[in-house]
Design a protein around this motif. Structure first.
Motif, PDB file in Angstrom:
ATOM      1  N   LEU A  44       0.848  -1.193   0.000  1.00 17.59           N
ATOM      2  CA  LEU A  44       0.000   0.000   0.000  1.00 17.59           C
ATOM      3  C   LEU A  44       0.881   1.240   0.000  1.00 17.59           C
ATOM      4  CD1 LEU A  44      -2.515  -1.034   2.830  1.00 17.59           C
ATOM      5  CD2 LEU A  44      -2.967  -1.102   0.375  1.00 17.59           C
ATOM      6  N   LYS A  45       0.464   2.236  -0.758  1.00 13.37           N
ATOM      7  CA  LYS A  45       1.114   3.539  -0.734  1.00 13.37           C
ATOM      8  C   LYS A  45       0.031   4.613  -0.695  1.00 13.37           C
ATOM      9  CE  LYS A  45       5.252   2.099  -3.308  1.00 13.37           C
ATOM     10  NZ  LYS A  45       6.130   2.361  -4.491  1.00 13.37           N
ATOM     11  N   VAL A  46       0.398   5.805  -0.226  1.00 10.30           N
ATOM     12  CA  VAL A  46      -0.552   6.919  -0.170  1.00 10.30           C
ATOM     13  C   VAL A  46       0.107   8.183  -0.703  1.00 10.30           C
ATOM     14  CG1 VAL A  46      -1.829   5.946   1.785  1.00 10.30           C
ATOM     15  CG2 VAL A  46       0.053   7.527   2.207  1.00 10.30           C
TER      16      VAL A  46
ATOM     17  N   LYS B  99       3.941   7.868  -1.089  1.00  6.93           N
ATOM     18  CA  LYS B  99       4.775   7.453   0.035  1.00  6.93           C
ATOM     19  C   LYS B  99       4.453   6.006   0.407  1.00  6.93           C
ATOM     20  CE  LYS B  99       3.358  10.712   2.778  1.00  6.93           C
ATOM     21  NZ  LYS B  99       3.212  11.557   4.002  1.00  6.93           N
ATOM     22  N   GLN B 100       5.485   5.251   0.705  1.00  7.74           N
ATOM     23  CA  GLN B 100       5.305   3.887   1.163  1.00  7.74           C
ATOM     24  C   GLN B 100       4.635   3.884   2.539  1.00  7.74           C
ATOM     25  OE1 GLN B 100       5.919   0.719  -0.163  1.00  7.74           O
ATOM     26  NE2 GLN B 100       4.842   0.136   1.715  1.00  7.74           N
ATOM     27  N   VAL B 101       3.642   3.036   2.728  1.00  5.39           N
ATOM     28  CA  VAL B 101       3.009   2.896   4.033  1.00  5.39           C
ATOM     29  C   VAL B 101       3.954   2.147   4.964  1.00  5.39           C
ATOM     30  CG1 VAL B 101       1.123   1.806   5.300  1.00  5.39           C
ATOM     31  CG2 VAL B 101       0.660   3.004   3.149  1.00  5.39           C
ATOM     32  N   ASP B 102       4.243   2.736   6.109  1.00  3.38           N
ATOM     33  CA  ASP B 102       5.116   2.111   7.103  1.00  3.38           C
ATOM     34  C   ASP B 102       4.323   1.159   7.986  1.00  3.38           C
ATOM     35  OD1 ASP B 102       7.375   3.502   6.246  1.00  3.38           O
ATOM     36  OD2 ASP B 102       6.916   5.218   7.534  1.00  3.38           O
TER      37      ASP B 102
ATOM     38  N   ASP C 171      -3.530   4.647   9.035  1.00  3.79           N
ATOM     39  CA  ASP C 171      -3.718   6.088   9.200  1.00  3.79           C
ATOM     40  C   ASP C 171      -3.295   6.725   7.878  1.00  3.79           C
ATOM     41  OD1 ASP C 171      -3.231   8.872   9.715  1.00  3.79           O
ATOM     42  OD2 ASP C 171      -3.224   8.420  11.859  1.00  3.79           O
ATOM     43  N   ILE C 172      -4.268   7.168   7.096  1.00  2.00           N
ATOM     44  CA  ILE C 172      -3.996   7.637   5.735  1.00  2.00           C
ATOM     45  C   ILE C 172      -3.108   8.872   5.742  1.00  2.00           C
ATOM     46  CG2 ILE C 172      -5.074   8.481   3.608  1.00  2.00           C
ATOM     47  CD1 ILE C 172      -7.554   6.791   4.424  1.00  2.00           C
ATOM     48  N   GLU C 173      -3.377   9.803   6.635  1.00  2.00           N
ATOM     49  CA  GLU C 173      -2.610  11.053   6.698  1.00  2.00           C
ATOM     50  C   GLU C 173      -1.152  10.792   7.075  1.00  2.00           C
ATOM     51  OE1 GLU C 173      -2.388  15.094   6.029  1.00  2.00           O
ATOM     52  OE2 GLU C 173      -4.262  13.933   5.943  1.00  2.00           O
TER      53      GLU C 173
ATOM     54  N   SER D 121       0.373   7.827   6.862  1.00  2.00           N
ATOM     55  CA  SER D 121       0.943   6.745   6.046  1.00  2.00           C
ATOM     56  C   SER D 121       1.572   5.664   6.921  1.00  2.00           C
ATOM     57  CB  SER D 121       1.989   7.296   5.061  1.00  2.00           C
ATOM     58  OG  SER D 121       2.435   6.289   4.192  1.00  2.00           O
ATOM     59  N   VAL D 122       0.848   5.283   7.990  1.00  2.00           N
ATOM     60  CA  VAL D 122       1.333   4.271   8.932  1.00  2.00           C
ATOM     61  C   VAL D 122       0.221   3.249   9.165  1.00  2.00           C
ATOM     62  CG1 VAL D 122       2.117   3.818  11.277  1.00  2.00           C
ATOM     63  CG2 VAL D 122       2.929   5.840  10.068  1.00  2.00           C
ATOM     64  N   ALA D 123       0.583   1.960   9.110  1.00  2.00           N
ATOM     65  CA  ALA D 123      -0.366   0.887   9.369  1.00  2.00           C
ATOM     66  C   ALA D 123       0.036   0.149  10.643  1.00  2.00           C
ATOM     67  CB  ALA D 123      -0.414  -0.086   8.202  1.00  2.00           C
ATOM     68  N   ARG D 124      -0.960  -0.439  11.314  1.00  2.00           N
ATOM     69  CA  ARG D 124      -0.675  -1.219  12.522  1.00  2.00           C
ATOM     70  C   ARG D 124      -1.763  -2.269  12.721  1.00  2.00           C
ATOM     71  NH1 ARG D 124      -3.907   0.825  16.829  1.00  2.00           N
ATOM     72  NH2 ARG D 124      -4.907   2.813  16.279  1.00  2.00           N
ATOM     73  N   LYS D 125      -1.374  -3.364  13.379  1.00  2.00           N
ATOM     74  CA  LYS D 125      -2.354  -4.396  13.711  1.00  2.00           C
ATOM     75  C   LYS D 125      -3.210  -3.900  14.869  1.00  2.00           C
ATOM     76  CE  LYS D 125      -1.097  -8.450  15.500  1.00  2.00           C
ATOM     77  NZ  LYS D 125      -0.603  -9.855  15.525  1.00  2.00           N
ATOM     78  N   LEU D 126      -4.518  -4.004  14.713  1.00  2.00           N
ATOM     79  CA  LEU D 126      -5.417  -3.457  15.724  1.00  2.00           C
ATOM     80  C   LEU D 126      -5.689  -4.446  16.844  1.00  2.00           C
ATOM     81  CD1 LEU D 126      -7.175  -1.031  16.506  1.00  2.00           C
ATOM     82  CD2 LEU D 126      -9.035  -2.031  15.158  1.00  2.00           C
ATOM     83  N   SER D 127      -5.726  -5.731  16.510  1.00  2.00           N
ATOM     84  CA  SER D 127      -6.077  -6.724  17.523  1.00  2.00           C
ATOM     85  C   SER D 127      -5.491  -8.077  17.146  1.00  2.00           C
ATOM     86  CB  SER D 127      -7.605  -6.828  17.639  1.00  2.00           C
ATOM     87  OG  SER D 127      -7.990  -7.930  18.422  1.00  2.00           O
TER      88      SER D 127
END
Length: 805
Positions: free
Chosen positions: A95-97, A106-109, A145-147, A149-155
């Motif tokens: 994913l990129k945004v 930008k690459q999603v971190d 988080d689109i703004e 550009s960071v992803a995380r596991k929620l649960s």
């Protein structure tokens, strides 16, 4: 001696019928392989304000190893029981945004290594996006988080995506409803090892149940048990800080849908009894409305098992259907009910009635309107304005009405009444915009609505936007694309007042890219994406849309490609591949309309015949194959005659241009196109060879209708007989390559169709080859399968077309 000769003869015949070729996966020639291995451009999502872009990247193909993962086929579903998600899910791996104004994304971190992402769901405020990641062991829920550009596991909870609709955002955009695997789910039964407790018995009680030939149905009590366990889920509420709370207890949940104001959730739950003759979407179900806190308010619909309903494409069940929320109201349900008992043969003035029921859902339903045809949908506008539509398959008619939702005594005003196959007179679709609830409703400015259309016409394709006066019900054109060397598709309205429209522009050599266009300012175009043409070897291929006439005068068309490096001036006669798919019409005017655009980007997808322009072939792709039945006549009454007429007209047209050797023409098609191929080779001498992929060849195996034929075998046995290539296998004198996915899930196209047809051809001495692709469904997805399919086709074309003696 006599017995010995008989035995030897039997063995020779048996060996001939069972002859098989052991063959590993092969690869096509380098020039085709180069095109197959081109990386895919990303899928694009642009938010409603035109500010943020999300780019979704994936490999073009799966691997045969992925397709070989454990799979259960139950009730029309295909499930990976280990991970609890559809076994045929298309996954993305990056994913990129970017801002629409930025050049580069930008690459999603924070994304997991070797991730497999799916089920993307953007929050109502469009700042966050939830999605699933499938590991080797389970399905996880993640957020982006689109703004930032960071992803995380929620649960760490184990998501259950077997029934789809696994993620639903609360309207506050801070919490999500998620289906998870219940802690008390029981172990599945291993069907291959289970000892039967008795026979499987199904019963007919005298009611007619004329259903299509569905695949992947339940077949035993063990299947029922496994289906139930895999369908069971618990619904939990997960906050963005990871806090989890129970929302609804374990049940077989299907769809969930929040009301526009977010105060209620509509919950569909599957019930028993299950069925062995229809898929799960016709199992019994119950619809409840619950609060945003998970408290049940009311059961608003109970639907019994739907195995039996009247005959015909326009038949439907009785009771509430199309139950949904009004997009313009905080919490109001609406639905349709049949006024003809769901039977299209019943004569009535109105087919359906549409009702609404406001929260708290205790009063009497309010009648909104009645529709002449079968109800198909509503675009909501305001208290006194909405637009409804209906349709009727048998006449290809659709109607649209303006009506007042607050006063059912006001007669709806008919605004469109037309043949939906008539593309030249298609008024377009009404433009919608997000309202205060984040729902799409009719966009209006000073009693004006707007229509956005594809713009097909006799002079070509010119997409348009019309201003529609809601009082006079007349349209005025405010924008029309002027391109003659490009194709401009109108995607959506970002700001109708300012004239800001998201468009996609492409040409034969120019890869499709997105732009913002101001329709009120000339040449005001702002780029949003900048993808380059990845198919450089095809950029100089000659492409044109040719038009020609069938013997009966019907206008036809096809997209013609000349081989790489072909010199038009010399007009050297080359072999040709004709690729097509038959389509049924109820009038010649619609059937003759041109909807091909020569400016579409030259894109060879996995099943395309375009690869062979690199091998010296002329290709006529998407050749028009209309089958017309006007008035009381059904299209299929003269199917074979029209099929052969279409083919002859196409070959004659290209031959007249001087490009081909008409003795070296192949015909190919997929699914119903494969059915077309087998019929053409059986009933004409026009072709040197054929390629038929994933087809059905014996229509008596689909006795309650197929494709656009709604008559049963017993209604018209001659139609089923005449149209079945299997019944005419003795006429086959042309080499035919049959390819089929071993795990085909399409209605009617069982692999048995190709197997039985091939056995008939072989038994009658025809030249044929049957290729069964392991693990593949109706469309093929493993790279190994696709490369081998292309190799098989290339070998076949070389031997029987290109090198034809």
């Amino acid at each position: 001696m006599k017995n010995l000769l008989a035995t030897l003869l039997f063995l020779l015949i048996s060996n001939a019928f069972l002859a098989q070729e052991k063959l590993g996966y092969q690869k096509p020639p380098a020039s085709i392989l180069e095109l197959v291995e081109v990386p895919l451009a990303p899928a694009v999502r642009i938010d409603s304000k035109g500010e943020n872009v999300i780019l979704f990247y994936r490999d073009p193909y799966k691997s045969i190893a992925e397709l070989s993962e454990e799979e259960l086929r139950l009730g029309g579903l295909r499930i990976n029981p280990k991970t609890n998600i559809g076994s045929r899910t298309t996954y993305y791996n990056n994913l990129k945004v970017k801002k629409t104004s930025d050049k580069d994304p930008k690459q999603v971190d924070g994304l997991p290594l070797n991730g497999r992402y799916s089920n993307f769901n953007v929050a109502p405020n469009e700042k966050m996006m939830a999605f699933l990641n499938t590991t080797d062991q389970q399905v996880e829920i993640w957020v982006l988080d689109i703004e930032k550009s960071v992803a995380r596991k929620l649960s760490a909870l184990e998501v259950n995506a077997n029934m789809g609709d696994a993620i639903n955002w609360f309207k506050d955009s801070n919490n999500i409803l998620v289906k998870i695997v219940p802690k008390n789910r029981k172990e599945l039964i291993n069907i291959s090892e289970a000892v039967p407790e008795g026979p499987t018995v199904t019963v007919s009680d005298g009611e007619k149940a004329q259903n299509r030939t569905y695949q992947d149905l339940l077949t035993s009590p063990n299947d029922e048990y496994n289906f139930e366990q895999l369908a069971l889920s618990e619904i939990v509420k997960i906050s963005l800080d990871g806090t989890t709370s129970s929302f609804l207890p374990t049940a077989m949940y299907d769809d969930l849908d929040f009301s526009p104001n977010g105060e209620f959730v509509m919950v569909n739950t599957l019930k028993k009894p299950f069925s062995y003759i229809v898929p799960y979407n016709r199992f019994p179900f119950q619809t409840d409305v619950v609060t945003k806190d998970g408290k049940i308010v009311k059961t608003v619909n109970e639907v019994p098992l739907n195995e039996v309903q009247p005959k015909g494409f326009m038949a439907t069940r009785t009771g509430k259907r199309n139950l949904n929320w009004r997009a313009d109201k905080p919490a109001t349900l609406y639905w349709a009910e049949a006024l003809d008992q769901g039977d299209p043969e019943v004569t009535v003035d109105f087919r359906d009635a549409v009702y609404e029921l406001k929260a708290p859902f205790n009063g009497n339903p309010n009648l909104l309107l009645k529709t002449i045809n079968r109800f198909s949908g509503i675009i909501w506008g305001s208290d006194n304005l909405a637009i409804a539509s209906d349709y009727w398959w048998n006449t290809r008619n659709t109607k649209s009405y303006i009506f007042n939702p607050s006063n059912s005594s006001q007669k709806p005003k008919l605004i469109f009444d037309r043949n939906y196959q008539d593309k030249y007179n298609d008024p377009g679709n009404f433009v919608t915009a997000r309202n205060e609830y984040g729902e799409r409703t009719l966009e209006t400015i000073k009693d004006k609505a707007f229509l956005m259309g594809a713009g097909f016409s006799e002079r070509g394709q010119f997409p348009f936007i019309d201003e529609f006066d809601l009082k006079t019900r007349k349209s005025k054109r405010i924008y029309e694309s002027v391109y003659t060397d490009k194709l401009e598709n109108l995607n959506s309205a970002i700001d109708m007042k300012k004239g800001k429209i998201l468009v996609r522009i492409e040409s034969q050599q120019e890869y499709p890219n997105y732009y913002f266009r101001n329709i009120f300012k000339k040449n005001d175009l702002t780029p949003v994406t900048s993808f380059e043409n990845p198919f450089k070897s095809l950029q100089d291929v000659h492409k044109e849309v040719i038009t020609y006439k069938r013997e009966d005068g019907l206008e036809l068309e096809g997209t013609l490609y000349l081989p790489v490096g072909y010199d038009i001036k010399k007009k050297e006669k080359r072999p040709m591949i004709l690729w097509a798919y038959p389509r049924e019409f109820k009038d010649k005017n619609s059937a003759s309309q041109s909807t091909a655009n020569p400016n579409e980007f030259i894109y060879p997808y996995w099943g395309s015949p375009l690869y062979w322009v690199t091998q010296g072939y002329v290709v006529l792709d998407n050749a028009a194959f209309p089958i017309v039945g006007e008035g009381t006549a059904e299209p299929n009454d003269t199917f074979i005659k029209q099929l052969v007429g279409n083919a002859k007209a196409a070959i004659d047209a290209v031959d007249t241009l001087g490009y081909i050797d008409r003795d070296r023409v192949a015909v190919g098609g997929h699914s119903y196109g494969a059915f077309m191929v087998a019929n053409l080779l059986s009933h004409s001498n026009l072709f040197a060879a054929g390629i038929a992929r994933s087809g059905a060849y014996n229509r008596t195996l689909t006795p309650f209708g197929f494709q656009s034929e709604e008559r049963s075998y017993w209604d018209s046995p001659e139609t089923y007989y005449n149209m079945s290539p299997f019944m005419h296998a003795e006429k086959m004198k042309t080499p035919l390559l049959l390819i089929h996915g071993e795990a085909d899930n399409n209605s009617g196209t069982y692999p048995m169709q190709s197997e039985r047809y091939f056995n008939a051809l072989k038994g009658l001495g025809a030249t044929a080859r049957l290729v069964i692709l392991p693990k593949e469904s109706h469309g093929y997805s493993a790279k190994e399968s696709i490369l081998h399919m292309l190799w098989e086709q290339d070998q076949w074309l070389n031997e029987y077309v290109k090198e034809k003696k």
